[in-house]
Design a protein around this motif. Structure first.
Motif, PDB file in Angstrom:
ATOM      1  N   THR A 116       0.828  -1.206   0.000  1.00  0.00           N
ATOM      2  CA  THR A 116       0.000   0.000   0.000  1.00  0.00           C
ATOM      3  C   THR A 116       0.862   1.255   0.000  1.00  0.00           C
ATOM      4  N   CYS A 119       2.184   2.260  -3.370  1.00  0.00           N
ATOM      5  CA  CYS A 119       1.204   2.948  -4.200  1.00  0.00           C
ATOM      6  C   CYS A 119       0.878   4.342  -3.685  1.00  0.00           C
ATOM      7  N   PRO A 122       3.553   7.268  -5.679  1.00  0.00           N
ATOM      8  CA  PRO A 122       3.822   6.877  -7.061  1.00  0.00           C
ATOM      9  C   PRO A 122       4.898   7.714  -7.732  1.00  0.00           C
ATOM     10  N   HIS A 137       6.457  -0.424  -7.730  1.00  0.00           N
ATOM     11  CA  HIS A 137       5.248   0.181  -8.272  1.00  0.00           C
ATOM     12  C   HIS A 137       5.614   0.700  -9.650  1.00  0.00           C
ATOM     13  N   MET A 157      -3.429  -2.818  -7.684  1.00  0.00           N
ATOM     14  CA  MET A 157      -3.939  -2.374  -6.389  1.00  0.00           C
ATOM     15  C   MET A 157      -5.197  -1.527  -6.558  1.00  0.00           C
ATOM     16  N   PRO A 199      -1.493   5.106 -12.110  1.00  0.00           N
ATOM     17  CA  PRO A 199      -0.759   4.415 -11.052  1.00  0.00           C
ATOM     18  C   PRO A 199      -1.573   3.272 -10.462  1.00  0.00           C
ATOM     19  N   GLY A 200      -0.871   2.348  -9.799  1.00  0.00           N
ATOM     20  CA  GLY A 200      -1.567   1.299  -9.068  1.00  0.00           C
ATOM     21  C   GLY A 200      -1.173  -0.119  -9.406  1.00  0.00           C
ATOM     22  N   LEU A 202       1.635  -3.139  -9.451  1.00  0.00           N
ATOM     23  CA  LEU A 202       2.899  -3.619  -8.917  1.00  0.00           C
ATOM     24  C   LEU A 202       3.508  -4.634  -9.877  1.00  0.00           C
TER      25      LEU A 202
END
Length: 227
Positions: A116, A119, A122, A137, A157, A199-200, A202
């Motif tokens: 977490t 993320c 970013p 990430h 995520m 973003p988000g 992995l």
């Protein structure tokens, strides 16, 4: 970066308290420009005879021996309890690359919390190293040189989409989300390119690919804007 405690033009190694392979840690120590302990990560460093440049965290789990071995000006107590020690330390570091070790073992809840945090920042280049895997990430675009057959896992995520070249199972046109579709256990055909729409996502690779992943991050054109 405002509020930074540790600033470096080189790689900063951030050591957590989950432990791991001493040989792996020693190799990373050789490569790092500065070393930061996140709370009880100082105990792991103390065990192998290394003194970090800074100890950061709420300091509720570091031993008196490891804390006492440090000059007072290297100890930074952040008392709030709304974030993890990984978060406290990471947001206090200003460096082109932060490598974290000691965050992927022992407790699954701590490991998920670390994902977490990746993320949450970013805009930062952060690479987490475990005994078996390395995790980042993904930035907006990443080109990485991999050998055919290398395991390439993507874990979302949030709901998002992306594009790829060089994967056995391309991701173009797929919608990913943690509760519906993930991209674990894909395989490289050779060099891989990954482009994310937001973003988000992995990226998880075997630990043997750490150098390749570091090189790819160093050549990355841009990270995401800060939230």
């Amino acid at each position: 970066m405002n509020g930074s405690i540790v600033r470096s033009d080189g790689t900063v190694l951030l050591v957590g308290g989950a432990g791991g392979d001493n040989r792996q840690l020693r190799q990373l120590l050789v490569e790092a420009a500065q070393v930061v302990a996140a709370d009880s990560g100082a105990d792991w460093l103390h065990e192998i005879g290394h003194t970090p440049d800074a100890l950061i965290g709420d300091l509720d789990s570091v031993s008196p021996a490891a804390r006492g071995a440090l000059p007072p000006d290297r100890v930074r107590h952040i008392a709030e309890q709304d974030s993890t020690d990984f978060d406290k330390a990471l947001r206090s570091i200003d460096a082109p690359l932060t490598i974290g070790i000691g965050f992927l073992g022992r407790r699954v809840d701590h490991m998920l919390a670390a994902m977490t945090v990746l993320c949450r920042y970013p805009q930062r280049a952060v690479l987490l190293v475990g005994e078996d895997d390395v995790i980042v990430h993904l930035p907006p675009h990443l080109d990485i040189s991999l050998q055919p057959g290398t395991r390439v896992s993507l874990f979302p995520m949030r709901e998002l989409r992306g594009r790829s070249t060089g994967l056995t199972w391309p991701i173009d046109g797929l919608s990913f989300a943690p509760d519906t579709r993930t991209g674990t256990s894909n395989r490289a055909l050779g060099p891989v390119s990954l482009t994310m729409q937001m973003p988000g996502m992995l990226l998880i690779l075997p630990a043997s690919e750490r150098s390749a992943l570091q090189s790819a991050l160093a050549q990355c054109d841009a990270m995401w804007p800060a939230p």
